[in-house]
Structure formats: structure tokens, C-alpha cells
Design an enzyme around this catalytic site. Sequence first.
Site: not given
Length: 209
Positions: A88, A156, A167
Site C-alpha cells: 500500500r 466493520r 481511508r
Amino acid sequence: MKIIFLGAPGAGKGTQAERVSAALEIPAISTGNIIREAIATGTEMGVEAKKYTSTGALVPDEIVIGIIKERLAKDDCKNGFILDGFPRTVPQAEALDRMGVAIDRVVSIEVEDERITKRMSGRRSCPACGATYHVDYKPSKNGTNCDVCGAELVIRADDKPEVVLSRLATYHEQTEPLKDFYEAKGVLKTVIGQEEVADTTALTFEALK
Ligand code: AMP
């Protein structure tokens, strides 16, 4: 075959990784699932990682690189693997290179931010095995429990709208530069994420040919 799935959170990496894993009989490795498991069982790594995942930030490179090193050393990775959610960052991709891992194909699944935020509100996850569902696009058979292991599905913690925005910002800043990194290596393929999961799957298999 050694495959990486790139893409924003909610782009469908996990879903496509599960399908390709079943078809090619190679494991799909999700660093997100490994981290969530560590958080749930309260290991030292889990306690540390939670500080980052809860705000939508990335867990430090040295922690995730350690996780991947350990996982790729296992027997089931001998004939290939799919990485879902790793690397990432550019330093994580460089660490893979240093481990001597030659990636055959990187599939970047592209979905606009606006569609991502809409999709994430319907996402449901299995806290036991990590399988993911969507109330509209990919519901579980009875709507409440995991088709794979029967556990009750949950939303979640980091799928809450404010964390999703963070995010997404993290993805654009830190992960998107990996497209250039793998383009330069000649292994990048782009798949435009479709409304229907099956259509994205067809494009994904096309990109893996
Ligand atoms: P995911 O399930 O792939 O969306 O991952 C959930 C969260 O775990 C991310 O928002 C990060 O906080 C953390 N995480 C997963 N994979 C990585 C990675 N390769 N590097 C850093 N953090 C990660």
C-alpha cells in the site's frame, strides 16, 4: 502466478481476490484480514495496529512487511498467491522486491470516490473468516450470516462514513503512486469496476490472461 490487487478501499479487491483464488487454487492474502484478526485476539501487534486502523491511517510499513514475510514463507504460497491490500506504499513494494518476489501481474480496480462511499455503507463483513458481502450487490444467502462459516455479519468499525473518507484520502496519497511503480515494471493492468460484481470478475480474468 503472483498477483497484486490494487485499488481504493471498497473497490472490490477482496471480492475479486476470493474469486481468482478459487479459480487458480492459490491463496488470497489480505493484510487487512490478518490485522483485524490480531486486533480481535488482542496480540501485541493487534493493539499497536488498532491505533492506526481506527482512524483510517495505514499501519507502519515495518509491521505489515513483517506480516507479509511470515505469510509468504508458508507452504501454500509455493505455487503463487494473490496479495489483497499489500503493498500500500512504495516502501512496501520495494520491500517485496528485496524479498526477491517477482510479481507477474498487478490489477488496479478503479472506482470513483463517490461510488465507493455509497458502496461502503452497504458493506457487511464476517468477523470470523473475513469474507465480505454487500446488502445490494452481494448479499449472503440469509442476509445476516456468513455463507462460508455461518458467523453473524457485522459492519466493520472502519467502514463508518468518516473513517471511509480518511481511508480514501490515504489511498490517493500513499497507495495510488504504486500504479506508476508497477507501470514502469510493465505488469500493471487496469480494470474499471462495474456495477455488477460478475462483470468486474470477467474483466479481471481478462486482465490476468
Ligand atoms: P483493508 O481490509 O485492506 O481495507 O485494511 C484495513 C486496514 O488495515 C487499513 O485501513 C489499514 O489501516 C490496515 N492495513 C491493511 N493493509 C495494510 C498495508 N499493506 N499497509 C498498511 N496498513 C494496512
